[in-house]
Design an enzyme around this catalytic site. Structure first.
Site, mmCIF file in Angstrom:
data_model
loop_
_atom_site.group_PDB
_atom_site.id
_atom_site.type_symbol
_atom_site.label_atom_id
_atom_site.label_comp_id
_atom_site.label_asym_id
_atom_site.label_seq_id
_atom_site.Cartn_x
_atom_site.Cartn_y
_atom_site.Cartn_z
ATOM 1 C CD GLU A 91 14.108 1.460 8.440
ATOM 2 O OE1 GLU A 91 14.581 2.538 8.848
ATOM 3 O OE2 GLU A 91 14.678 0.379 8.628
ATOM 4 C CB THR A 123 1.854 5.566 11.761
ATOM 5 O OG1 THR A 123 1.546 6.927 11.558
ATOM 6 C CG2 THR A 123 0.840 4.709 11.045
ATOM 7 C CE LYS A 175 -1.903 2.698 3.183
ATOM 8 N NZ LYS A 175 -2.032 3.969 2.473
ATOM 9 C CD GLU A 221 9.955 13.227 11.175
ATOM 10 O OE1 GLU A 221 8.879 12.664 11.458
ATOM 11 O OE2 GLU A 221 10.813 12.737 10.420
ATOM 12 N N GLY A 229 7.262 5.115 7.851
ATOM 13 C CA GLY A 229 6.324 6.209 8.092
ATOM 14 C C GLY A 229 6.663 6.892 9.401
#
Ligand code: NAP
Length: 475
Positions: free
Chosen positions: A248, A230, A173, A379, A226
């Protein structure tokens, strides 16, 4: 208006329930295509197709599998122009970047793993006269690959290629914000001779079809790139079924500039590492720490170079920065610029959104903030960088390590001993010395701390996508 379709069992299919999402062109701020909003019914089709294809794909000779992946790499290169235009339109990045980095790298990923699988070996240990022990590595079956929007085809292929090379079937996806090049890949997959059902691509929301892929009992491993929030959810869900999971995740990468560096190079590359792809690369340096004796000179030169960058139409060859990916994302980045000012930061350059409907933001440089403030801890993932002075090497290391993230770090110094000494004390998965974004694909890639678990790249990825089994024979 174009309607993207899923790619399942070698065929382009509409979503079973006929539901679609809007896909925006970030340079224009308008909807330009529709994308399937997949549901469990679409996933069921993809699971059936991949399970049916697994037996023959996993048993196909390594040589033949390799040749299919190498052919796919060639086809991506042959279609570079078309893919780059689609990537740029979908993501907002400059076309020049999509042409020179994103699409060539997607081809390299398939070529790299198409070659690696031929050379991949498993261990064997002989205790002379007593036993021989060898490790067999079998593919896992059906695996799930979920990728983000910032380097769409680059990261999509980085996950898929080793999984396929190892003999797995994949349900993948892409991000709902950048589905176009993944959708185009299906056609090339068929041309490459890959059997139907080996790679299946479904589209839609992360919380819907993304979560369903992770929850499905059919997927034996999840490779996810991502955000950290999440990733935490994906990891927790996958671990309920003891699935293998590779995460990652995000970064807040420091860039350490020592007074003994080549200042011309450090300024030039720091501008690049701050603003390439609008700062939307997980490996961008977002905190530049500068030895105090050269702070003023570095600051002046850095701001002056950054001010030369041109922000604008991704299709204009002169544009250095294109548009940010979405309205929601540019608002998030702008909120951090406002926060930085509330926290006492001084905006030395930029800070403004360009007029018009596109999501364009000026490169932004801020100083006057300490390492503990939110601007230097969270971030931002946009063209925003902070500058701070340090007095000693120890202070530089402590500040560099003072976030929850540990993805990458860059060190600028001409002192070889310092380069090694500092690198060894930095808590990040990759340390660059006097360079940025270089990497031999054979090395393991990934982050420490909240930047992720597991490593991708090289043989690590082939190992991840396989199940080791030890066979011990008494002699
Ligand atoms: P994200 O919101 O975490 O989404 C990543 C992918 O996960 C998307 O395809 C998303 O689908 C999907 N997703 C969302 N919720 C999900 C769920 N509950 N279950 C399964 N899948 C789900 O990240 P992003 O905003 O796309 O990407 C930016 C982040 O990625 C940044 O933090 C960046 O640092 C990180 N990143 C890390 C690396 C690395 O190698 N470490 C590389 C690139 C980017 P939707 O798009 O439909 O929401």
């Amino acid at each position: 208006m174009e309607k993207i379709q899923n790619f399942i069992g070698g065929k382009y299919l509409d979503p079973v329930k006929g539901e679609y999402l809007d896909n925006y062109d970030p340079g224009k701020g308008e909807v330009y295509s529709k994308i399937p909003n997949c549901t469990q019914e679409d996933l069921d089709l993809a699971v059936r197709a991949s399970e049916a294809a697994f037996e023959s794909w996993s048993k196909m000779s390594i040589d033949k599998r390799s040749r299919i992946l190498l052919k796919l790499a060639d086809l991506i290169e042959e279609n570079l122009e078309e893919l780059a235009v689609a990537e740029s339109r979908d993501n907002g990045k400059p076309l020049s970047l999509a042409k020179s980095v994103d699409i060539p790298r997607a081809a390299t990923n398939f070529r790299f793993y198409g070659s690696s699988i031929v050379n991949f070996s498993s261990e064997s240990h002989v205790s002379e006269g007593f036993m021989v022990n060898y490790t067999r590595r079998a593919p896992l079956g059906v695996v799930g690959c979920i990728s983000p929007w910032n380097l769409p085809l680059y990261l999509f292929s980085w996950k898929i290629a080793p999984a396929l090379a190892m003999g797995n079937c994949v349900i993948a996806k892409p991000s709902e914000m950048t589905p176009m090049t993944a959708a185009m890949l299906g056609k090339l997959v068929n041309e490459s001779g890959m059997p139907a059902g080996v790679l299946n691509i479904v589209h839609g929301e992360g919380s819907g079809i993304g979560q369903a892929i992770v929850e499905s009992t059919a997927t034996k491993a999840i490779s996810f790139t991502g955000g950290t929030v999440t990733g935490k959810k994906v990891g927790a869900t996958a671990s309920q079924q003891f699935k293998k999971v590779s995460l990652e995740l995000g970064g807040k990468n420091p860039n350490l500039v020592f007074a003994d560096c080549d200042l011309d190079e450090a300024v030039k590359m720091s501008v690049k590492s701050s603003f390439t792809n609008q700062g939307e690369i997980c490996l961008c340096g977002s905190r530049i720490l500068i030895e105090s004796s050269i702070y003023e000179e570095f600051k002046e030169r850095f701001v002056s170079e950054a001010a030369k960058l041109k922000v604008g139409d991704p299709f204009d060859e002169q544009s250095d920065l294109g548009a940010l990916v979405s309205q929601a994302h540019i608002e998030k980045v702008q909120s951090y610029i406002a926060l930085a000012q509330e926290e006492g930061g001084k905006v030395l350059l930029g800070g403004n959104r360009l007029p018009g409907n596109g999501y364009f933001l000026e490169p932004t440089v801020i100083d006057g903030l300490d390492e503990k403030c939110r601007t230097n801890q969270e971030e931002i993932f946009g063209p925003v960088v902070t500058l701070s002075p340090f007095e000693t090497e120890d202070e530089a290391i402590n500040v560099a390590n003072a976030t929850r993230y540990g993805l990458s770090c860059t060190i600028w110094t001409s002192n070889l001993k310092r380069a090694h000494r500092v690198s060894h004390q930095i808590h990040s998965g990759i340390v660059w010395v006097n360079c940025w974004l270089l990497r031999d694909l054979r090395t393991p890639f990934g982050g420490m701390k909240d930047s992720g678990i597991g490593r991708e790249g090289g043989s690590e990825a082939l190992q991840f996508f396989s199940e080791p089994q030890n066979i011990c024979i008494k002699l």
